[in-house]
Design a protein around this motif. Structure first.
Motif, PDB file in Angstrom:
ATOM      1  N   MET A   1      35.804  32.882  32.030  1.00  0.00           N
ATOM      2  CA  MET A   1      36.637  33.388  30.944  1.00  0.00           C
ATOM      3  C   MET A   1      37.880  32.543  30.734  1.00  0.00           C
ATOM      4  SD  MET A   1      36.557  37.512  31.491  1.00  0.00           S
ATOM      5  CE  MET A   1      36.564  37.575  33.277  1.00  0.00           C
TER       6      MET A   1
ATOM      7  N   GLY B   1      38.678  29.917  29.267  1.00  0.00           N
ATOM      8  CA  GLY B   1      38.952  29.345  27.957  1.00  0.00           C
ATOM      9  C   GLY B   1      39.426  30.353  26.924  1.00  0.00           C
ATOM     10  N   PHE B   2      39.491  31.625  27.282  1.00  0.00           N
ATOM     11  CA  PHE B   2      39.889  32.662  26.336  1.00  0.00           C
ATOM     12  C   PHE B   2      41.365  33.006  26.510  1.00  0.00           C
ATOM     13  CE2 PHE B   2      35.366  33.021  26.853  1.00  0.00           C
ATOM     14  CZ  PHE B   2      34.908  33.204  25.559  1.00  0.00           C
ATOM     15  N   GLY B   3      42.097  33.020  25.401  1.00  0.00           N
ATOM     16  CA  GLY B   3      43.534  33.257  25.437  1.00  0.00           C
ATOM     17  C   GLY B   3      43.932  34.578  26.064  1.00  0.00           C
ATOM     18  N   SER B   4      43.178  35.653  25.807  1.00  0.00           N
ATOM     19  CA  SER B   4      43.539  36.954  26.369  1.00  0.00           C
ATOM     20  C   SER B   4      43.401  36.938  27.893  1.00  0.00           C
ATOM     21  CB  SER B   4      42.683  38.066  25.763  1.00  0.00           C
ATOM     22  OG  SER B   4      41.307  37.827  26.004  1.00  0.00           O
ATOM     23  N   HIS B   5      42.413  36.228  28.415  1.00  0.00           N
ATOM     24  CA  HIS B   5      42.257  36.132  29.874  1.00  0.00           C
ATOM     25  C   HIS B   5      43.377  35.284  30.477  1.00  0.00           C
ATOM     26  CE1 HIS B   5      40.231  36.387  33.702  1.00  0.00           C
ATOM     27  NE2 HIS B   5      40.304  35.077  33.831  1.00  0.00           N
ATOM     28  N   GLN B   6      43.748  34.214  29.794  1.00  0.00           N
ATOM     29  CA  GLN B   6      44.866  33.382  30.265  1.00  0.00           C
ATOM     30  C   GLN B   6      46.147  34.192  30.307  1.00  0.00           C
ATOM     31  OE1 GLN B   6      44.824  30.089  27.541  1.00  0.00           O
ATOM     32  NE2 GLN B   6      42.893  29.295  28.342  1.00  0.00           N
TER      33      GLN B   6
END
Length: 135
Positions: free
Chosen positions: A118, A120-125
């Protein structure tokens, strides 16, 4: 696709527990390796103490939408209210009980344990940033 609240509801008894109403959202049409369900548990109703292991291990996520519940996971007990979530990993004993005076409405997502990247996903970052900041 659209599904109205209660459109797919049916009465079901889980794991020697009491009868509850289950909506099995999109019945496998999502092509995701999970089932997404809403359970409506009557006052005093319960899922039944159980675990998912063996040939088909499952991990379950429970999120309370409405009502009050007690969740037992292994040797720990948690009191849950609207917005609270609990994770029952594969192979771990667990149970859900409606402890409120009204119906308990719970979103339940279950499927085989696994992992996908995950990062690469902004919300996970953003989640990882908040977690590392202690929030």
């Amino acid at each position: 696709m659209f599904e109205a609240r209660g459109e797919t509801a049916f009465e079901h008894r889980m794991h020697q527990g009491s009868s509850l109403m289950v909506s099995h959202h999109f019945g496998g049409a999502t092509q995701l390796p999970v089932a997404i369900q809403t359970w409506v548990v009557p006052p005093g109703g319960f899922e039944g103490f159980h675990r998912h292991d063996g040939e088909q291990p499952l991990t379950e996520i429970y999120q309370v939408l409405e009502g009050r519940a007690r969740m037992r996971i292994a040797n720990a007990e948690y009191e849950l209210g609207p917005g609270d979530s609990a994770l029952a990993p594969a192979g771990v004993d667990h149970d859900l009980v409606n402890t409120g005076e009204g119906e308990l409405r719970v979103l339940v997502v279950w499927g085989p344990p696994g992992h996908f990247d995950m990062s690469g996903f902004g919300s996970h970052q953003r989640y990882l940033q908040q977690k590392s900041a202690g929030k």
